[in-house]
Design a protein around this motif. Structure first.
Motif, mmCIF file in Angstrom:
data_model
loop_
_atom_site.group_PDB
_atom_site.id
_atom_site.type_symbol
_atom_site.label_atom_id
_atom_site.label_comp_id
_atom_site.label_asym_id
_atom_site.label_seq_id
_atom_site.Cartn_x
_atom_site.Cartn_y
_atom_site.Cartn_z
ATOM 1 N N VAL A 297 0.851 -1.160 -0.243
ATOM 2 C CA VAL A 297 -0.148 -0.070 0.095
ATOM 3 C C VAL A 297 0.861 1.332 0.069
ATOM 4 N N ILE A 298 0.382 2.386 -0.838
ATOM 5 C CA ILE A 298 1.120 3.664 -0.745
ATOM 6 C C ILE A 298 0.044 4.554 -0.331
ATOM 7 N N LYS A 299 0.281 5.120 0.692
ATOM 8 C CA LYS A 299 -0.654 6.277 1.162
ATOM 9 C C LYS A 299 0.010 7.607 1.068
ATOM 10 N N ASP A 300 -0.660 8.542 0.842
ATOM 11 C CA ASP A 300 -0.247 9.857 0.676
ATOM 12 C C ASP A 300 -1.184 10.995 0.893
ATOM 13 N N GLY A 301 -0.580 12.302 1.215
ATOM 14 C CA GLY A 301 -1.315 13.160 1.640
ATOM 15 C C GLY A 301 -0.476 14.487 1.611
ATOM 16 N N PRO A 302 -1.377 15.560 1.839
ATOM 17 C CA PRO A 302 -0.386 16.988 1.865
ATOM 18 C C PRO A 302 0.342 16.980 3.184
ATOM 19 N N ASP A 303 -0.007 16.364 4.165
ATOM 20 C CA ASP A 303 1.209 16.257 5.277
ATOM 21 C C ASP A 303 2.351 15.314 5.017
ATOM 22 N N ASN A 304 2.670 14.800 3.645
ATOM 23 C CA ASN A 304 3.709 14.209 3.467
ATOM 24 C C ASN A 304 4.705 15.014 2.504
ATOM 25 N N PRO A 305 5.651 15.562 2.841
ATOM 26 C CA PRO A 305 6.208 16.463 1.922
ATOM 27 C C PRO A 305 7.048 15.455 0.995
ATOM 28 N N ASP A 306 7.267 14.397 1.125
ATOM 29 C CA ASP A 306 7.980 13.606 0.168
ATOM 30 C C ASP A 306 7.202 13.069 -1.315
#
Length: 473
Positions: A297-306
């Motif tokens: 699983v790859i999760k992402d969001g604007p809280d992750n600068p990467d």
């Protein structure tokens, strides 16, 4: 000192602060140059414009929210599991998968999990009955997170099944995004709560106190039952994916079993604890092997600068050896994505992008056409598939790598919202989905370079105008 001098000094310091902030925080030189020049040349108007439009409040707000959540945690179940035991997997991977696996590992910090089974579900006709059957057979827990749970016959069938599960003693938790909740004519949250089902709204919208966030939306779609069966993909829950009529659309969801379900469950627990301030001890992860598929699983969001999703998409396309197939409802690519797609096509990779012939958001459709010319000139092939509107999000690299989930190929998904994708390293599933994409292409109309170049001036002006707003669409 005269008031005019004081006022001049104040505006001068203000312009320097605005220009300095832009210089230190903007990532693109041209963007930084524009804002610096504007702040220095128009100290009041320029700085005000920069504060309103130039400061990245989305990432700052998301980071603050995540920090608040981290402070709330008391138990350790949210920590990523230790995957060191899976290092032996790397020795078993075929050569063509080694590079693609390393990319995902660099983005997530985790190893892929083996022993999974993943079955594509086409449209609501296949997905909804499978999801309802899982809910009805649940014995211990049901975790449902969705952007939209519509108050229509399809949505009400889910509500009924969730209430029945709750009444027979199953632990049920429902998480619905605050903006998605507003898209339904009548909210199902109150009804679920009235029946005793725990239902929480992710960042609810309100006028008093003012909480109106069009960004920072939870766009993830997942259902986990008894910690053993998971569903995820692009589908919201509503009749537009199963009924006939003008609003009908097509989509894809996936049924997952095996160790990968533990990662889906963990992500739900994080979102639930943040939204509700309440932590639940989940069931022990189901590590029984149900198949041979390797997935992560790859999760992402604007809280992750990467930006793990955006970066993984760029990197996997760059690593392609034979083909790249993209199916997405919304295509507003970044400059980096345009570059890697163009370079892939120029080095002989067969790059195909399949889009809906008509979008449910016309201005997104118009804006996307402004990107086509450079891509077509590089050899990228673009296809418009016929109606109904297709909401599927899918990336297939060569005949061995698949990425599917909730994320569109646009800035809203890859920068502004919380998303969840699953990457799969498996030739069997890849070839099954390649066949689906290729069958769709056979029914589609190819966009030609002449068609784009010969657009009338008003049409080109319209497309270019909405293209200006691509980062916010």
């Amino acid at each position: 000192m005269s008031p005019y001098v004081l006022l001049f000094n104040f505006f001068f310091v203000l312009s320097l602060l605005g220009a300095g902030h832009a210089l230190l925080t903007r990532k693109q030189p041209n963007s930084a140059l524009v804002w610096v020049a504007l702040c220095l040349s128009l100290p009041v108007v320029g700085v005000l414009a920069y504060v309103i439009f130039g400061v990245n409040r989305v990432r700052r707000s998301a980071t603050r929210l995540r920090e608040e959540f981290e402070q709330q945690k008391t138990t350790g179940y949210l920590k990523p599991p230790d995957h060191r035991a899976h290092t032996c997997l790397l020795k078993e991977l075929p050569e063509e998968l080694i590079m693609l696996e390393k990319i995902g590992r660099a983005m997530t910090g985790t190893f892929p999990l083996k022993g999974n089974s993943i079955r594509p579900l086409f449209n609501g006709k296949q997905a909804y009955p499978a999801m309802l059957d899982a809910i009805k057979s649940a014995n211990e827990s049901i975790y449902l997170s969705t952007f939209l749970l519509d108050n229509d016959p399809v949505g009400r069938s889910f509500v009924k099944s969730l209430i029945e599960a709750h009444e027979r003693g199953v632990h049920v938790a429902v998480l619905i995004d605050g903006f998605g909740l507003m898209l339904s004519w009548r909210s199902v949250v109150r009804f679920l709560r009235k029946q005793g089902v725990p239902a929480v709204v992710f960042l609810p919208l309100s006028l008093f106190p003012p909480q109106i966030r069009l960004n920072l939306r939870n766009h993830r779609k997942l259902l986990v039952v008894d910690g053993k069966v998971g569903f995820t993909g692009g589908m919201n829950i509503g009749g537009t994916r199963s009924s006939k009529g003008y609003r009908r659309l097509t989509d894809m969801h996936y049924k997952l079993t095996g160790p990968i379900v533990s990662q889906l469950q963990q992500i739900f627990m994080e979102d639930w604890a943040y939204s509700n301030g309440e932590e639940h001890q989940p069931l022990p992860p189901a590590m029984d092997h149900t198949g041979n598929i390797l997935a992560r699983v790859i999760k992402d969001g604007p809280d992750n600068p990467d930006n793990p999703l955006h970066t993984s998409i760029l990197a996997t396309i760059s690593a392609a050896k034979h083909s790249v197939r993209i199916m997405t409802p919304y295509f507003l690519p970044s400059a980096e994505l345009i570059s890697v797609l163009s370079v892939a096509a120029l080095r002989g990779i067969a790059v195909s992008i399949v889009l809906p012939v008509r979008s449910n958001w016309p201005f997104v459709h118009w804006a996307s056409r402004n990107y086509f010319k450079d891509l077509l000139e590089s050899g990228v092939r673009i296809f418009y598939q016929p109606r109904p509107f297709c909401h599927t999000k899918l990336l297939v690299i060569d005949d061995c790598y698949v990425q599917f989930g909730s994320a569109n190929m646009d800035p809203r998904s890859l920068q502004l919202n919380f998303e969840l994708n699953v990457e799969v390293l498996d030739m069997g599933l890849a070839n099954e989905l390649i066949a689906h994409v290729d069958d769709t292409v056979k029914l589609s109309q190819e966009v030609t370079h002449r068609e784009i170049v010969n657009r009338s001036l008003p049409i080109r002006m319209r497309d270019a105008f909405f293209w200006l707003f691509s980062p916010y669409l």
